[in-house]
Design a protein around this motif. Sequence first.
Motif, PDB file in Angstrom:
ATOM      1  N   TRP A 156     -18.608  13.688  -6.312  1.00  0.00           N
ATOM      2  CA  TRP A 156     -17.500  14.134  -7.168  1.00  0.00           C
ATOM      3  C   TRP A 156     -16.601  12.961  -7.588  1.00  0.00           C
ATOM      4  CZ3 TRP A 156     -15.481  18.762  -3.727  1.00  0.00           C
ATOM      5  CH2 TRP A 156     -16.371  19.829  -3.827  1.00  0.00           C
ATOM      6  N   GLN A 157     -15.982  13.161  -8.763  1.00  0.00           N
ATOM      7  CA  GLN A 157     -14.961  12.221  -9.268  1.00  0.00           C
ATOM      8  C   GLN A 157     -15.404  10.769  -9.101  1.00  0.00           C
ATOM      9  OE1 GLN A 157     -13.605  14.958  -7.104  1.00  0.00           O
ATOM     10  NE2 GLN A 157     -13.539  16.110  -8.992  1.00  0.00           N
ATOM     11  N   ASP A 158     -16.645  10.546  -9.561  1.00  0.00           N
ATOM     12  CA  ASP A 158     -17.163   9.179  -9.600  1.00  0.00           C
ATOM     13  C   ASP A 158     -17.177   8.511  -8.221  1.00  0.00           C
ATOM     14  OD1 ASP A 158     -18.279   7.170 -11.106  1.00  0.00           O
ATOM     15  OD2 ASP A 158     -16.356   6.220 -11.571  1.00  0.00           O
ATOM     16  N   GLY A 159     -17.368   9.336  -7.200  1.00  0.00           N
ATOM     17  CA  GLY A 159     -17.503   8.787  -5.850  1.00  0.00           C
ATOM     18  C   GLY A 159     -16.209   8.316  -5.215  1.00  0.00           C
ATOM     19  N   ARG A 160     -15.074   8.749  -5.777  1.00  0.00           N
ATOM     20  CA  ARG A 160     -13.784   8.238  -5.308  1.00  0.00           C
ATOM     21  C   ARG A 160     -13.559   8.449  -3.807  1.00  0.00           C
ATOM     22  NH1 ARG A 160      -8.378   7.233  -6.832  1.00  0.00           N
ATOM     23  NH2 ARG A 160      -8.681   7.626  -9.038  1.00  0.00           N
ATOM     24  N   TRP A 161     -13.962   9.634  -3.305  1.00  0.00           N
ATOM     25  CA  TRP A 161     -13.589  10.003  -1.926  1.00  0.00           C
ATOM     26  C   TRP A 161     -14.390   9.194  -0.899  1.00  0.00           C
ATOM     27  CZ3 TRP A 161      -9.436  11.809  -3.617  1.00  0.00           C
ATOM     28  CH2 TRP A 161      -9.398  12.559  -4.804  1.00  0.00           C
ATOM     29  N   GLY A 162     -15.681   9.024  -1.182  1.00  0.00           N
ATOM     30  CA  GLY A 162     -16.496   8.193  -0.289  1.00  0.00           C
ATOM     31  C   GLY A 162     -16.043   6.736  -0.325  1.00  0.00           C
ATOM     32  N   LYS A 163     -15.664   6.285  -1.520  1.00  0.00           N
ATOM     33  CA  LYS A 163     -15.185   4.898  -1.640  1.00  0.00           C
ATOM     34  C   LYS A 163     -13.926   4.679  -0.808  1.00  0.00           C
ATOM     35  CE  LYS A 163     -16.841   4.264  -6.345  1.00  0.00           C
ATOM     36  NZ  LYS A 163     -16.375   4.452  -7.732  1.00  0.00           N
ATOM     37  N   LEU A 164     -13.042   5.686  -0.799  1.00  0.00           N
ATOM     38  CA  LEU A 164     -11.820   5.546   0.000  1.00  0.00           C
ATOM     39  C   LEU A 164     -12.164   5.444   1.487  1.00  0.00           C
ATOM     40  CD1 LEU A 164      -8.680   5.550   0.200  1.00  0.00           C
ATOM     41  CD2 LEU A 164      -8.819   8.033   0.454  1.00  0.00           C
ATOM     42  N   VAL A 165     -13.068   6.321   1.949  1.00  0.00           N
ATOM     43  CA  VAL A 165     -13.466   6.279   3.365  1.00  0.00           C
ATOM     44  C   VAL A 165     -14.083   4.916   3.688  1.00  0.00           C
ATOM     45  CG1 VAL A 165     -15.010   7.279   5.102  1.00  0.00           C
ATOM     46  CG2 VAL A 165     -13.756   8.778   3.529  1.00  0.00           C
ATOM     47  N   ASP A 166     -14.932   4.410   2.791  1.00  0.00           N
ATOM     48  CA  ASP A 166     -15.540   3.089   3.014  1.00  0.00           C
ATOM     49  C   ASP A 166     -14.479   1.997   3.103  1.00  0.00           C
ATOM     50  OD1 ASP A 166     -18.018   4.199   2.983  1.00  0.00           O
ATOM     51  OD2 ASP A 166     -18.523   3.578   0.933  1.00  0.00           O
ATOM     52  N   ARG A 167     -13.517   2.078   2.194  1.00  0.00           N
ATOM     53  CA  ARG A 167     -12.463   1.067   2.137  1.00  0.00           C
ATOM     54  C   ARG A 167     -11.639   1.051   3.430  1.00  0.00           C
ATOM     55  NH1 ARG A 167     -10.924   2.100  -3.127  1.00  0.00           N
ATOM     56  NH2 ARG A 167     -12.056   0.335  -4.003  1.00  0.00           N
ATOM     57  N   LEU A 168     -11.519   2.237   4.054  1.00  0.00           N
ATOM     58  CA  LEU A 168     -10.712   2.330   5.278  1.00  0.00           C
ATOM     59  C   LEU A 168     -11.567   2.230   6.540  1.00  0.00           C
ATOM     60  CD1 LEU A 168      -8.011   5.035   4.436  1.00  0.00           C
ATOM     61  CD2 LEU A 168      -8.052   2.600   3.935  1.00  0.00           C
ATOM     62  N   LYS A 169     -12.832   1.918   6.369  1.00  0.00           N
ATOM     63  CA  LYS A 169     -13.739   1.872   7.525  1.00  0.00           C
ATOM     64  C   LYS A 169     -13.209   0.950   8.620  1.00  0.00           C
ATOM     65  CE  LYS A 169     -18.449   2.454   8.772  1.00  0.00           C
ATOM     66  NZ  LYS A 169     -17.959   3.684   9.412  1.00  0.00           N
ATOM     67  N   GLU A 170     -12.634  -0.165   8.216  1.00  0.00           N
ATOM     68  CA  GLU A 170     -12.121  -1.119   9.213  1.00  0.00           C
ATOM     69  C   GLU A 170     -10.969  -0.555  10.045  1.00  0.00           C
ATOM     70  OE1 GLU A 170      -9.859  -4.488   7.563  1.00  0.00           O
ATOM     71  OE2 GLU A 170      -9.969  -3.513   5.591  1.00  0.00           O
ATOM     72  N   PHE A 171     -10.399   0.562   9.592  1.00  0.00           N
ATOM     73  CA  PHE A 171      -9.283   1.159  10.331  1.00  0.00           C
ATOM     74  C   PHE A 171      -9.690   2.441  11.063  1.00  0.00           C
ATOM     75  CE2 PHE A 171      -7.218  -0.851   6.506  1.00  0.00           C
ATOM     76  CZ  PHE A 171      -6.910  -2.045   7.168  1.00  0.00           C
ATOM     77  N   GLU A 172     -10.988   2.644  11.228  1.00  0.00           N
ATOM     78  CA  GLU A 172     -11.441   3.847  11.940  1.00  0.00           C
ATOM     79  C   GLU A 172     -11.378   3.669  13.453  1.00  0.00           C
ATOM     80  OE1 GLU A 172     -15.325   5.150  10.691  1.00  0.00           O
ATOM     81  OE2 GLU A 172     -14.652   5.561   8.643  1.00  0.00           O
ATOM     82  N   GLY A 173     -11.355   2.423  13.900  1.00  0.00           N
ATOM     83  CA  GLY A 173     -11.432   2.171  15.343  1.00  0.00           C
ATOM     84  C   GLY A 173     -12.876   2.230  15.793  1.00  0.00           C
ATOM     85  N   PRO A 174     -13.114   2.110  17.100  1.00  0.00           N
ATOM     86  CA  PRO A 174     -14.496   2.111  17.599  1.00  0.00           C
ATOM     87  C   PRO A 174     -15.174   3.447  17.288  1.00  0.00           C
ATOM     88  CG  PRO A 174     -12.914   2.288  19.402  1.00  0.00           C
ATOM     89  CD  PRO A 174     -12.122   2.014  18.166  1.00  0.00           C
ATOM     90  N   PRO A 175     -16.496   3.446  17.076  1.00  0.00           N
ATOM     91  CA  PRO A 175     -17.180   4.688  16.705  1.00  0.00           C
ATOM     92  C   PRO A 175     -17.031   5.776  17.763  1.00  0.00           C
ATOM     93  CG  PRO A 175     -18.753   2.904  17.143  1.00  0.00           C
ATOM     94  CD  PRO A 175     -17.397   2.304  17.127  1.00  0.00           C
ATOM     95  N   GLU A 176     -17.019   5.392  19.031  1.00  0.00           N
ATOM     96  CA  GLU A 176     -16.732   6.408  20.056  1.00  0.00           C
ATOM     97  C   GLU A 176     -15.438   6.044  20.745  1.00  0.00           C
ATOM     98  OE1 GLU A 176     -19.803   7.699  22.563  1.00  0.00           O
ATOM     99  OE2 GLU A 176     -21.164   8.092  20.893  1.00  0.00           O
ATOM    100  N   GLN A 177     -14.505   6.992  20.744  1.00  0.00           N
ATOM    101  CA  GLN A 177     -13.181   6.748  21.302  1.00  0.00           C
ATOM    102  C   GLN A 177     -13.197   7.169  22.767  1.00  0.00           C
ATOM    103  OE1 GLN A 177     -10.917   5.461  19.115  1.00  0.00           O
ATOM    104  NE2 GLN A 177     -12.069   5.795  17.221  1.00  0.00           N
TER     105      GLN A 177
END
Lengths: 259, 259
Positions: A234-255
Amino acid sequence: MSNKPIILYDIPSKAPGIAWSPNTWKTRYGLNYKGLAYKTEWVEYPDIADFCIKIGAKPTMTRRDGSPYYTLPVIQDPNTGAIISDSMRIAEYLDETYPDTPKLIPAGTHVFQKTFMAAYDHATEGLWPFIIPAVAKILRPTSEEFFVRTREATLGKKLTEVYPSGDDLQPAWKKVEDGFGKVDKWLNEPMNEGKPFVMGDVLSYADLMIAGEMQWCKMGFGEESDLWKDMLKWQDGRWGKLVDRLKEFEGPPEQDLVD
Amino acid sequence: MSNKPIILYDIPSKAPGIAWSPNTWKTRYGLNYKGLAYKTEWVEYPDIADFCIKIGAKPTMTRRDGSPYYTLPVIQDPNTGAIISDSMRIAEYLDETYPDTPKLIPAGTHVFQKTFMAAYDHATEGLWPFIIPAVAKILRPTSEEFFVRTREATLGKKLTEVYPSGDDLQPAWKKVEDGFGKVDKWLNEPMNEGKPFVMGDVLSYADLMIAGEMQWCKMGFGEESDLWKDMLKWQDGRWGKLVDRLKEFEGPPEQDLVD
């Protein structure tokens, strides 16, 4: 800066140590964005109220009958002794207490962050009949039973009846897409066009809110689901792009799997 | 700074030279706040589209059938030759073209100004059945006929049927009060409490939008009406206080009577 890790209280799912709640994600993203040390502790849904009362965390809302309503995220900061509920209040606390970290809520935008959320929620309200029943299925039995029972009491019907089916399915899902189209149009305001974030080049709480909603859909529907794959288109992939852009702020994959 | 006065195109009412439209008020407030010289020219509703086409003002929306929809405010700036439609676009134009004047849209808040409006409109949508029929009555015959006909076509019913009556009246008006209560709650966000404006101590477009809506209600319902007097009491008098605070940016009480 903090020395002892802040404790983030979150709600577990069947995927141990993987966060899914849109509200706790806002705080998780915020802690990582600020570079503050933290660890996660997991609290099942039926235990949230008693747990908050025990540690002295405030309720975030009042029910119609006047009783207090306790929710997560809550953070406990061993460096100051503070215990804060509500992701907006937590963001404000972190901005004030750790002034050398990047601001989640730039000066003067408190009301705007709140009303952005209100506008977003209204535009995308068609998502709820899809995501609420989906989320029920990823919770562990004790939380699932509580979640289904309380949501059905609020909605006045079975979650199986809430989820769009048959001839309703396609138009209901189209309504969700159109709702996100409305948000996309806002984000494409002429003076913001081509900019990555709600405030242009500066990340703020509103972006973490949207990304948290995306984590909710990704985990709730499942990464391999048609619904999530649709949303990524949807919307030219905007939502996935945002998640990708913030990937560095997700923290470790398992908390931290404190259980 | 401008030398030649900017022309603000506005819609007249039965009270000659007194502005009433919430949208043109945003621009009027903005021009006064910036201290830019301007004069008003008045265009009756049925003439707006032809007039915009004639001077080369862009439509602000597209109707469902794909045809362009022309609205006021429009400004014409003889200092640059620019002709701008849409109060948000006008605010951006004025901020860019007259950089030494106070900003209407502080950097990074373009999307937030827009979504604040969306959230406000949704919260206060109960106002429409009251204000639309009221506004029809203050227009001059040529605009009134056009306004009533086009609004009734959009709403699919007579404006007299739209206005709440009988047992519906009190609950419908209570719904409006509750809607403004929601906006008031947003404005009272903890970090904004006691501050005069949406962004705290700094006036911005969002405040002009709210004040413009208040001018609409004051003129539409009438200053001596019970409805307007009610609104002045709601939420601890917040709305009247805002109008008072912006009084210095209203411009002269009667705007150039070019007709």
